[in-house]
Write a protein that holds these residues in place. Structure first.
Motif, PDB file in Angstrom:
ATOM      1  N   THR A  49     100.607  69.440   8.609  1.00 51.86           N
ATOM      2  CA  THR A  49      99.296  68.806   8.761  1.00 51.86           C
ATOM      3  C   THR A  49      99.411  67.304   8.594  1.00 51.86           C
ATOM      4  OG1 THR A  49      98.175  70.783   7.908  1.00 51.86           O
ATOM      5  CG2 THR A  49      96.920  68.735   7.926  1.00 51.86           C
ATOM      6  N   TYR A  50     100.156  66.868   7.579  1.00 48.17           N
ATOM      7  CA  TYR A  50     100.379  65.428   7.385  1.00 48.17           C
ATOM      8  C   TYR A  50     101.165  64.845   8.558  1.00 48.17           C
ATOM      9  CZ  TYR A  50      98.578  64.790   2.651  1.00 48.17           C
ATOM     10  OH  TYR A  50      97.749  64.665   1.558  1.00 48.17           O
ATOM     11  N   PHE A  51     102.200  65.579   9.002  1.00 48.27           N
ATOM     12  CA  PHE A  51     103.057  65.080  10.087  1.00 48.27           C
ATOM     13  C   PHE A  51     102.243  64.943  11.382  1.00 48.27           C
ATOM     14  CE2 PHE A  51     105.586  66.400  13.818  1.00 48.27           C
ATOM     15  CZ  PHE A  51     106.456  65.331  13.899  1.00 48.27           C
ATOM     16  N   TYR A  52     101.494  65.987  11.740  1.00 45.29           N
ATOM     17  CA  TYR A  52     100.777  65.956  13.019  1.00 45.29           C
ATOM     18  C   TYR A  52      99.629  64.950  12.988  1.00 45.29           C
ATOM     19  CZ  TYR A  52      99.660  67.961  17.551  1.00 45.29           C
ATOM     20  OH  TYR A  52      99.479  68.139  18.893  1.00 45.29           O
ATOM     21  N   THR A  53      98.981  64.809  11.834  1.00 43.37           N
ATOM     22  CA  THR A  53      97.926  63.805  11.705  1.00 43.37           C
ATOM     23  C   THR A  53      98.503  62.401  11.848  1.00 43.37           C
ATOM     24  OG1 THR A  53      96.664  65.251  10.222  1.00 43.37           O
ATOM     25  CG2 THR A  53      96.089  62.917  10.219  1.00 43.37           C
ATOM     26  N   ALA A  54      99.689  62.184  11.285  1.00 41.14           N
ATOM     27  CA  ALA A  54     100.316  60.854  11.346  1.00 41.14           C
ATOM     28  C   ALA A  54     100.695  60.463  12.764  1.00 41.14           C
ATOM     29  CB  ALA A  54     101.556  60.823  10.452  1.00 41.14           C
ATOM     30  N   ILE A  55     101.111  61.443  13.596  1.00 43.90           N
ATOM     31  CA  ILE A  55     101.559  61.086  14.942  1.00 43.90           C
ATOM     32  C   ILE A  55     100.412  61.095  15.955  1.00 43.90           C
ATOM     33  CG2 ILE A  55     103.867  62.005  14.518  1.00 43.90           C
ATOM     34  CD1 ILE A  55     103.141  64.451  16.140  1.00 43.90           C
ATOM     35  N   THR A  56      99.262  61.626  15.595  1.00 44.28           N
ATOM     36  CA  THR A  56      98.154  61.672  16.553  1.00 44.28           C
ATOM     37  C   THR A  56      97.043  60.679  16.236  1.00 44.28           C
ATOM     38  OG1 THR A  56      97.181  63.512  15.295  1.00 44.28           O
ATOM     39  CG2 THR A  56      98.513  64.065  17.220  1.00 44.28           C
ATOM     40  N   VAL A  57      96.876  60.309  14.973  1.00 41.44           N
ATOM     41  CA  VAL A  57      95.843  59.351  14.575  1.00 41.44           C
ATOM     42  C   VAL A  57      96.525  58.033  14.235  1.00 41.44           C
ATOM     43  CG1 VAL A  57      93.929  58.876  13.023  1.00 41.44           C
ATOM     44  CG2 VAL A  57      94.432  61.238  13.678  1.00 41.44           C
ATOM     45  N   ASN A  58      96.213  56.989  14.991  1.00 45.23           N
ATOM     46  CA  ASN A  58      96.879  55.691  14.844  1.00 45.23           C
ATOM     47  C   ASN A  58      95.903  54.672  14.248  1.00 45.23           C
ATOM     48  OD1 ASN A  58      98.292  53.296  15.080  1.00 45.23           O
ATOM     49  ND2 ASN A  58      99.090  53.756  17.112  1.00 45.23           N
ATOM     50  N   PRO A  59      95.964  54.410  12.939  1.00 45.48           N
ATOM     51  CA  PRO A  59      95.049  53.445  12.319  1.00 45.48           C
ATOM     52  C   PRO A  59      95.194  52.029  12.881  1.00 45.48           C
ATOM     53  CG  PRO A  59      96.117  54.801  10.650  1.00 45.48           C
ATOM     54  CD  PRO A  59      96.822  55.060  11.940  1.00 45.48           C
ATOM     55  N   THR A  60      96.421  51.642  13.237  1.00 43.22           N
ATOM     56  CA  THR A  60      96.637  50.285  13.777  1.00 43.22           C
ATOM     57  C   THR A  60      95.909  50.102  15.103  1.00 43.22           C
ATOM     58  OG1 THR A  60      98.808  50.194  12.706  1.00 43.22           O
ATOM     59  CG2 THR A  60      98.384  48.615  14.476  1.00 43.22           C
ATOM     60  N   GLN A  61      96.003  51.099  15.976  1.00 44.60           N
ATOM     61  CA  GLN A  61      95.310  51.017  17.255  1.00 44.60           C
ATOM     62  C   GLN A  61      93.795  51.018  17.065  1.00 44.60           C
ATOM     63  OE1 GLN A  61      96.456  54.048  20.024  1.00 44.60           O
ATOM     64  NE2 GLN A  61      94.991  53.417  21.591  1.00 44.60           N
ATOM     65  N   MET A  62      93.306  51.827  16.127  1.00 42.38           N
ATOM     66  CA  MET A  62      91.875  51.854  15.837  1.00 42.38           C
ATOM     67  C   MET A  62      91.405  50.500  15.341  1.00 42.38           C
ATOM     68  SD  MET A  62      91.745  55.595  13.964  1.00 42.38           S
ATOM     69  CE  MET A  62      90.018  55.501  13.551  1.00 42.38           C
ATOM     70  N   SER A  63      92.212  49.859  14.488  1.00 38.37           N
ATOM     71  CA  SER A  63      91.858  48.533  13.969  1.00 38.37           C
ATOM     72  C   SER A  63      91.850  47.488  15.084  1.00 38.37           C
ATOM     73  CB  SER A  63      92.852  48.138  12.874  1.00 38.37           C
ATOM     74  OG  SER A  63      92.631  46.822  12.448  1.00 38.37           O
ATOM     75  N   ASP A  64      92.850  47.553  15.975  1.00 39.27           N
ATOM     76  CA  ASP A  64      92.914  46.588  17.077  1.00 39.27           C
ATOM     77  C   ASP A  64      91.739  46.754  18.034  1.00 39.27           C
ATOM     78  OD1 ASP A  64      95.234  45.592  16.023  1.00 39.27           O
ATOM     79  OD2 ASP A  64      96.561  46.744  17.339  1.00 39.27           O
ATOM     80  N   ASP A  65      91.395  48.010  18.370  1.00 39.58           N
ATOM     81  CA  ASP A  65      90.256  48.264  19.264  1.00 39.58           C
ATOM     82  C   ASP A  65      88.954  47.774  18.646  1.00 39.58           C
ATOM     83  OD1 ASP A  65      91.992  49.398  21.048  1.00 39.58           O
ATOM     84  OD2 ASP A  65      91.568  51.463  20.455  1.00 39.58           O
ATOM     85  N   MET A  66      88.829  47.988  17.352  1.00 34.80           N
ATOM     86  CA  MET A  66      87.630  47.539  16.649  1.00 34.80           C
ATOM     87  C   MET A  66      87.515  46.008  16.684  1.00 34.80           C
ATOM     88  SD  MET A  66      86.608  48.519  12.727  1.00 34.80           S
ATOM     89  CE  MET A  66      87.557  50.024  12.897  1.00 34.80           C
ATOM     90  N   LYS A  67      88.656  45.356  16.485  1.00 34.98           N
ATOM     91  CA  LYS A  67      88.666  43.897  16.472  1.00 34.98           C
ATOM     92  C   LYS A  67      88.340  43.322  17.850  1.00 34.98           C
ATOM     93  CE  LYS A  67      91.597  40.050  14.933  1.00 34.98           C
ATOM     94  NZ  LYS A  67      92.936  39.691  14.376  1.00 34.98           N
TER      95      LYS A  67
END
Length: 447
Positions: free
Chosen positions: A318-336
């Motif tokens: 669950t941790y592994f699959y969440t880490a490779i599918t949810v990208n916080p950096t991309q979410m932050s860049d899109d938000m910015k």
């Protein structure tokens, strides 16, 4: 009851929705009819006499709606396609060529669709050979080898491709995700027989009718618990900067990023189950090994060793699959880029770290709850529930059922609200899953 009839009447009044629901039912009917057509050269009577529906075979048979045990032309179902989609999705994370295709828009998705179909053919052909050797005995063959194997490898491959085509047609012409609905239909098809078997075993003296009623209540409780996992979200407030262009104001509103408690869906269970099949395989090759007792215990889904290892693997995946599918950096860049920010958090890396910390916190309870749901069928079997009925108390099947039903109801409600009708509920709205796209550009069942 009056509200129900009014809702059904509103659904029937919308021509597009009525046509889509009718198309979906017709396509699913074709699939169910095909699941009873036996492979050419197979004696069905000899085949059913020695069928085993326990363990892995029983699980695969449930996903295929009974086609697996009947040696139907749809025996392999859509599972090879799901496997190919998962492989392409993982390649899209690690291989530069596939990463580039994912960023090329429509043309890239079309290429990935082609690769997925080609890989589906290869996987189906390989699985068909193994299926014919392991599930069709020599006395059930009406045609001698190798003609029997060659013929039915082509038939099984064509059957899987036809089911995959049905799923795509349901997605295009029907309601809901076609592949998901086909898997759900296969699971539901096994429910009546499991229900009857459990009812007969209880009423014939093994606990009585009261025990059976308690089991039904417990099943409803597990379903409600699973819905909480599938629907659970953690909302992060996002404020967008206000811009004034002429006499109009843009932005300046507060929205939310809904982070799923179980963002990985059913994939951790699928990966963990795949690894749990390894001990049984090793035990078959080395029957006299000193560690064979441990391997057998790990292969028995009712043993505590199996369930402890299974639960730990689910949490890790669950941790592994969440880490490779949810990208916080991309979410932050899109938000910015869109002029958004989280109140009290600096844009950029600080925002990415904040989102990552929130995801890490909510993934722990999500993974633990998912592990509990996964081992509930084994716990139900230990307290006397039949293995066929126990599969519906949790695991992959229940999560798929809950997720697909919610997703389909959400699409029906969207059609109603779009035409200014009331939704399916008096208060609130039906929330579908936020499924993770596969490499083929569709939403997985499970997935």
């Amino acid at each position: 009851m009056k509200k129900l009839f009014t809702t059904l009447s509103n659904i029937w009044k919308i021509e597009d929705l009525r046509v889509r629901i009718t198309n979906t039912l017709l396509f699913l009917l074709i699939y169910r009819v095909g699941s009873y057509i036996v492979l050419p050269g197979v004696n069905a009577a000899s085949l059913h006499a020695g069928q085993n529906k326990e363990g892995l075979v029983g699980l695969l048979n449930m996903f295929a709606g009974g086609s697996f045990s009947r040696s139907s032309i749809f025996a392999l179902g859509v599972m090879p396609y799901i496997s190919a989609s998962i492989v392409l999705q993982l390649l899209g994370i690690a291989v530069p060529h596939f990463i580039k295709l994912q960023k090329e828009g429509e043309s890239g998705r079309n290429k990935l669709n082609q690769y997925t179909r080609y890989l589906t053919i290869v996987i189906t052909a390989a699985q068909a050979i193994g299926y014919l050797k392991s599930q069709v005995s020599a006395d059930a063959m009406l045609i001698s080898n190798p003609a029997f194997t060659v013929l039915n490898v082509f038939v099984l491959t064509a059957g899987t491709l036809f089911v995959m085509w049905l799923g795509e047609k349901i997605t295009d012409k029907g309601i809901g995700n076609g592949i998901s609905l086909i898997i759900m239909t296969g699971i539901i098809a096994e429910l009546p027989s499991a229900f009857v078997v459990e009812f007969q075993s209880r009423t014939n003296g093994a606990g009585g009718l009261i025990t059976f009623i308690v089991e039904i209540v417990a099943l409803l409780g597990v379903v409600m618990f699973t819905i909480l996992i599938v629907q659970g979200t953690r909302k992060i407030a996002v404020q967008y900067a206000k811009r004034i262009v002429g006499n109009k104001q843009y932005g300046g509103v507060r929205q939310y990023i809904p982070l799923k408690v179980n963002a990985a869906g059913v994939m951790p269970i699928i990966f963990a189950q795949a690894l749990m099949f390894i001990p049984a395989t090793i035990a078959q090759f080395f029957p006299n090994a000193a560690a064979n007792g441990i391997l057998i215990s790990l292969s028995n889904y009712n043993s505590w060793e199996h369930n402890v290892v299974f639960a730990i693997l689910i949490i890790l995946f669950t941790y592994f699959y969440t880490a490779i599918t949810v990208n916080p950096t991309q979410m932050s860049d899109d938000m910015k880029k869109n002029g958004g920010f989280i109140p009290g958090v600096k844009p950029g890396k600080t925002t990415a770290d904040y989102i990552d910390a929130v995801i890490s916190k909510i993934t722990l309870p999500g993974s633990v709850f998912l592990a509990i749901v996964a081992i509930i069928p084994a716990l139900a079997s230990l307290v006397g529930v039949s293995s066929l009925f126990a599969r519906f108390f949790g695991g992959t099947s229940l999560i798929i059922l809950v997720g697909v039903v919610l997703d389909t109801l959400q699409q029906v409600e969207s059609h109603l609200l779009m035409r200014h009708y009331d939704g399916l509920m008096k208060t609130g709205r039906v929330k579908g899953r936020s499924a993770i796209p596969t490499a083929a550009g569709e939403t997985p069942p499970v997935i």
